[in-house]
Design a protein around this motif. Structure first.
Motif, PDB file in Angstrom:
ATOM      1  N   ARG A  43      -1.346   5.330  14.048  1.00  0.00           N
ATOM      2  CA  ARG A  43      -1.548   4.167  14.915  1.00  0.00           C
ATOM      3  C   ARG A  43      -2.456   3.133  14.253  1.00  0.00           C
ATOM      4  N   THR A  44      -3.535   3.594  13.641  1.00  0.00           N
ATOM      5  CA  THR A  44      -4.489   2.678  13.016  1.00  0.00           C
ATOM      6  C   THR A  44      -3.875   1.958  11.823  1.00  0.00           C
ATOM      7  N   THR A  45      -3.163   2.680  10.993  1.00  0.00           N
ATOM      8  CA  THR A  45      -2.548   2.026   9.828  1.00  0.00           C
ATOM      9  C   THR A  45      -1.465   1.042  10.257  1.00  0.00           C
ATOM     10  N   ASN A  46      -0.755   1.353  11.336  1.00  0.00           N
ATOM     11  CA  ASN A  46       0.242   0.411  11.842  1.00  0.00           C
ATOM     12  C   ASN A  46      -0.412  -0.879  12.320  1.00  0.00           C
ATOM     13  N   GLU A  47      -1.552  -0.745  12.977  1.00  0.00           N
ATOM     14  CA  GLU A  47      -2.277  -1.923  13.440  1.00  0.00           C
ATOM     15  C   GLU A  47      -2.732  -2.790  12.273  1.00  0.00           C
ATOM     16  N   ILE A  48      -3.228  -2.153  11.228  1.00  0.00           N
ATOM     17  CA  ILE A  48      -3.729  -2.908  10.082  1.00  0.00           C
ATOM     18  C   ILE A  48      -2.577  -3.520   9.294  1.00  0.00           C
ATOM     19  N   GLN A  49      -1.469  -2.828   9.227  1.00  0.00           N
ATOM     20  CA  GLN A  49      -0.279  -3.390   8.590  1.00  0.00           C
ATOM     21  C   GLN A  49       0.145  -4.675   9.298  1.00  0.00           C
ATOM     22  N   SER A  50       0.111  -4.661  10.606  1.00  0.00           N
ATOM     23  CA  SER A  50       0.469  -5.853  11.371  1.00  0.00           C
ATOM     24  C   SER A  50      -0.572  -6.945  11.219  1.00  0.00           C
ATOM     25  N   LEU A  51      -1.837  -6.558  11.176  1.00  0.00           N
ATOM     26  CA  LEU A  51      -2.925  -7.532  11.067  1.00  0.00           C
ATOM     27  C   LEU A  51      -2.865  -8.304   9.762  1.00  0.00           C
ATOM     28  N   TYR A  52      -2.676  -7.599   8.645  1.00  0.00           N
ATOM     29  CA  TYR A  52      -2.727  -8.230   7.330  1.00  0.00           C
ATOM     30  C   TYR A  52      -1.347  -8.593   6.774  1.00  0.00           C
ATOM     31  N   GLY A  53      -0.290  -8.054   7.369  1.00  0.00           N
ATOM     32  CA  GLY A  53       1.046  -8.336   6.865  1.00  0.00           C
ATOM     33  C   GLY A  53       1.352  -7.673   5.539  1.00  0.00           C
ATOM     34  N   ILE A  54       0.626  -6.603   5.226  1.00  0.00           N
ATOM     35  CA  ILE A  54       0.832  -5.877   3.968  1.00  0.00           C
ATOM     36  C   ILE A  54       1.485  -4.536   4.288  1.00  0.00           C
ATOM     37  N   ILE A 104       0.892  -1.157   0.000  1.00  0.00           N
ATOM     38  CA  ILE A 104       0.000   0.000   0.000  1.00  0.00           C
ATOM     39  C   ILE A 104       0.928   1.204   0.000  1.00  0.00           C
ATOM     40  N   ARG A 105       0.987   1.909  -1.108  1.00  0.00           N
ATOM     41  CA  ARG A 105       1.928   3.014  -1.198  1.00  0.00           C
ATOM     42  C   ARG A 105       1.547   4.146  -0.261  1.00  0.00           C
ATOM     43  N   THR A 106       0.249   4.398  -0.115  1.00  0.00           N
ATOM     44  CA  THR A 106      -0.161   5.465   0.787  1.00  0.00           C
ATOM     45  C   THR A 106      -1.594   5.291   1.253  1.00  0.00           C
ATOM     46  N   VAL A 107      -1.814   5.604   2.514  1.00  0.00           N
ATOM     47  CA  VAL A 107      -3.157   5.856   3.036  1.00  0.00           C
ATOM     48  C   VAL A 107      -3.211   7.351   3.314  1.00  0.00           C
ATOM     49  N   THR A 108      -4.070   8.034   2.599  1.00  0.00           N
ATOM     50  CA  THR A 108      -4.131   9.498   2.673  1.00  0.00           C
ATOM     51  C   THR A 108      -5.473   9.935   3.248  1.00  0.00           C
ATOM     52  N   MET A 109      -5.430  10.698   4.312  1.00  0.00           N
ATOM     53  CA  MET A 109      -6.648  11.262   4.908  1.00  0.00           C
ATOM     54  C   MET A 109      -6.888  12.655   4.342  1.00  0.00           C
ATOM     55  N   GLY A 110      -8.035  12.841   3.705  1.00  0.00           N
ATOM     56  CA  GLY A 110      -8.425  14.155   3.215  1.00  0.00           C
ATOM     57  C   GLY A 110      -9.238  14.885   4.267  1.00  0.00           C
ATOM     58  N   ILE A 111      -8.877  16.139   4.524  1.00  0.00           N
ATOM     59  CA  ILE A 111      -9.524  16.925   5.580  1.00  0.00           C
ATOM     60  C   ILE A 111      -9.969  18.269   5.006  1.00  0.00           C
ATOM     61  N   MET A 113      -9.682  -3.783   0.621  1.00  0.00           N
ATOM     62  CA  MET A 113      -9.855  -4.408   1.929  1.00  0.00           C
ATOM     63  C   MET A 113      -9.154  -3.586   3.009  1.00  0.00           C
ATOM     64  N   VAL A 114      -7.915  -3.177   2.741  1.00  0.00           N
ATOM     65  CA  VAL A 114      -7.156  -2.380   3.698  1.00  0.00           C
ATOM     66  C   VAL A 114      -7.793  -1.006   3.890  1.00  0.00           C
ATOM     67  N   PRO A 160     -16.179  15.095   0.872  1.00  0.00           N
ATOM     68  CA  PRO A 160     -16.817  15.219   2.182  1.00  0.00           C
ATOM     69  C   PRO A 160     -15.906  15.861   3.215  1.00  0.00           C
ATOM     70  N   GLU A 161     -16.396  15.981   4.431  1.00  0.00           N
ATOM     71  CA  GLU A 161     -15.643  16.621   5.512  1.00  0.00           C
ATOM     72  C   GLU A 161     -14.300  15.932   5.755  1.00  0.00           C
ATOM     73  N   CYS A 162     -14.304  14.610   5.788  1.00  0.00           N
ATOM     74  CA  CYS A 162     -13.077  13.857   6.014  1.00  0.00           C
ATOM     75  C   CYS A 162     -13.217  12.518   5.309  1.00  0.00           C
ATOM     76  N   VAL A 163     -12.133  12.044   4.693  1.00  0.00           N
ATOM     77  CA  VAL A 163     -12.226  10.854   3.854  1.00  0.00           C
ATOM     78  C   VAL A 163     -10.880  10.133   3.845  1.00  0.00           C
ATOM     79  N   ILE A 164     -10.930   8.820   3.621  1.00  0.00           N
ATOM     80  CA  ILE A 164      -9.719   8.027   3.468  1.00  0.00           C
ATOM     81  C   ILE A 164      -9.604   7.590   2.011  1.00  0.00           C
ATOM     82  N   ASN A 165      -8.500   7.977   1.366  1.00  0.00           N
ATOM     83  CA  ASN A 165      -8.182   7.524   0.010  1.00  0.00           C
ATOM     84  C   ASN A 165      -6.901   6.692   0.063  1.00  0.00           C
ATOM     85  N   VAL A 166      -6.870   5.608  -0.694  1.00  0.00           N
ATOM     86  CA  VAL A 166      -5.764   4.668  -0.637  1.00  0.00           C
ATOM     87  C   VAL A 166      -5.103   4.559  -2.001  1.00  0.00           C
ATOM     88  N   GLY A 167      -3.778   4.554  -2.010  1.00  0.00           N
ATOM     89  CA  GLY A 167      -3.018   4.328  -3.234  1.00  0.00           C
ATOM     90  C   GLY A 167      -2.273   3.002  -3.145  1.00  0.00           C
TER      91      GLY A 167
END
Length: 453
Positions: free
Chosen positions: A59-70, A22-29, A257-258, A211-218
């Motif tokens: 913190r959340t992305t670190n948890e998911i990285q550990s959970l899925y191993g990606i 996952i190259r990036t998890v980007t939060m739009g604000i 999924m991520v 929207p007000e806040c959003v998660i976009n994934v690359g």
């Protein structure tokens, strides 16, 4: 979304051996509620908004990285274009806003923050001009801030006044970061038809339709696609296309999924999945290598544009079948400094600026991370931008320019940025002048195909 055991094993192989990430998890604000005439109050508002919204992102992305191993390589933030959010500020200088964004990004623990941006494809407001004039100093005095300027759209045509201005801004930015090979320019991109939901830097901003806040994934997987193509035994181009589509489908499912899990845990809307084959300097993680696996001796040889068109089309089709949320840019990136195969092609004399320009007519972005001699005139930089904007406007697609006039460097030298930004050989540009053309200014009108209503 159901994932079967075979897909899990394939994903493990992709991660371990083929550079899938996952190259990036980007939060739009959105910062639209932060506006204030007093720039100090505005800065306080945006710092509070960014840090409160993004406090759990890492913190959340670190948890998911550990959970899925990606692997999740970057965590990023994009915000409302600052020229819009800060329009009412009475200050003539927006550099302090960039510094506030930088401090907020450091507090949140993210890698980059995008949105020191302006949309001037049909004209510029006073806020737009304040922001553009602040870019060189803003990028020179911050670490994580990225800037983007949209100067053209298919509906509006090309704002040549803005194009002319950006050539000088790029030149000034390079000079202010000369001690780092002009790295400020690596954080600055000029767009035609900029998307509002792009999670990749340096062009990410949180569009006014978001929207007000959003998660976009690359998601990125050049190594995975290259491995799939290399496994084929004497394939024809139709078979290569089908293989890339199936591979893109698998990558997209993993990325969505991520992304949806991150959104769920943060209580934020899931936006889009950007399936872009974004290379890295690592060997085996190259878009150029995919093109060469199709049968080209070197990226840049005759046939490269056709091969890239096949790749881009197959990636989009495979991703679109796997998700209803594919967006951003989604396709194939060709950043020279970030792709080991592109670098080798330039060094071998197979890949020129002119060939790269032709390739941008069929890829996802444009002339990306290209180093040119430090004495390149600002008007030549503007002319390079104008050419790329014309390709985007006429073809109704996003194109961009991220060019580095490396101070003190000549053709054959190289620049070193490190990390994902990599290194790049300095490429030659035409010695013939475009100055009179650029200085005419005005607007290049929208093409006839803009009349779609």
């Amino acid at each position: 979304m159901l994932i079967n055991p075979k897909e899990i094993l394939e994903t493990i192989q992709m991660v371990r051996m083929e550079h899938l990430d996952i190259r990036t998890v980007t939060m739009g604000i959105s910062l639209r509620d932060c506006s204030h005439p007093d720039i100090d109050v505005f800065n306080e508002n945006i710092y509070e908004k960014i840090t409160s919204r993004a406090k759990d992102l890492v913190r959340t992305t670190n948890e998911i990285q550990s959970l899925y191993g990606i692997p999740i390589i970057n965590r990023r933030i994009s915000v409302t274009p600052i020229a819009i959010a800060a329009e009412s500020c009475r200050s003539q200088d927006f550099v302090s806003i960039a510094k506030t964004m930088d401090e907020a990004a450091k507090e949140a623990g993210v890698d980059f923050i995008g949105g020191f941006s302006s949309l001037v494809h049909k004209g510029a407001t006073p806020g737009d001009l304040k922001l553009i004039n602040s870019i060189p100093q803003a990028l020179a005095s911050t670490e994580k801030v990225c800037s983007s300027i949209n100067v053209a759209t298919t509906k509006a045509g090309i704002n040549m006044d803005a194009v002319g201005l950006m050539g000088q801004v790029i030149k000034d930015t390079a000079e202010l970061t000369a001690d780092r090979d002009g790295i400020g320019c690596a954080k600055l991109v000029v767009f035609a038809n900029a998307p509002e939901d792009n999670p990749f830097m340096a062009g990410a901003f949180h569009g006014i339709g978001e929207p007000e806040c959003v998660i976009n994934v690359g998601v990125s997987g050049p190594g995975v696609v290259n491995a799939a193509v290399c496994e084929l035994e004497n394939p024809n181009l139709t078979e290569i296309s089908e293989t890339i589509k199936r591979t893109a489908f698998k990558i997209t499912r993993m990325g969505e999924m991520v992304g949806r899990e991150v959104s769920k845990r943060l209580g934020v809307e899931f936006g889009i999945l950007d399936l872009s084959l974004a290379p890295t300097p690592a060997i085996g993680d190259s878009v150029a290598a995919i093109l060469e696996a199709m049968g080209l001796e070197h990226c840049g040889a005759h046939g490269t544009t056709a091969a890239l068109a096949l790749l881009n089309d197959a990636v989009k089709k495979g991703g679109a079948m796997a998700s209803s949320s594919v967006g951003g840019l989604s396709g194939a990136f060709i950043p020279v400094s970030e792709d080991a195969g592109m670098i080798e092609a330039v060094k071998a004399g197979a890949l020129s600026l002119e060939k790269l320009e032709a390739m941008t007519s069929v890829c996802s972005v444009g002339l990306d991370m290209i180093a040119v001699p430090g004495d390149t005139p600002a008007t030549t930089l503007s002319a390079i931008i104008a050419d790329e904007m014309a390709i985007g406007v006429v073809n109704k697609k996003t194109t961009a320019v991220r060019v580095i006039p490396a101070p003190g460097k000549r053709v054959g030298d190289s620049v070193e940025f490190g990390g994902l930004l990599g290194s790049a050989p300095v490429m030659p540009v035409s010695n013939f002048s475009s100055e009179t053309f650029v200085r005419r200014g005005g607007r290049i009108p929208a093409p006839i195909q803009s009349l779609t209503n």
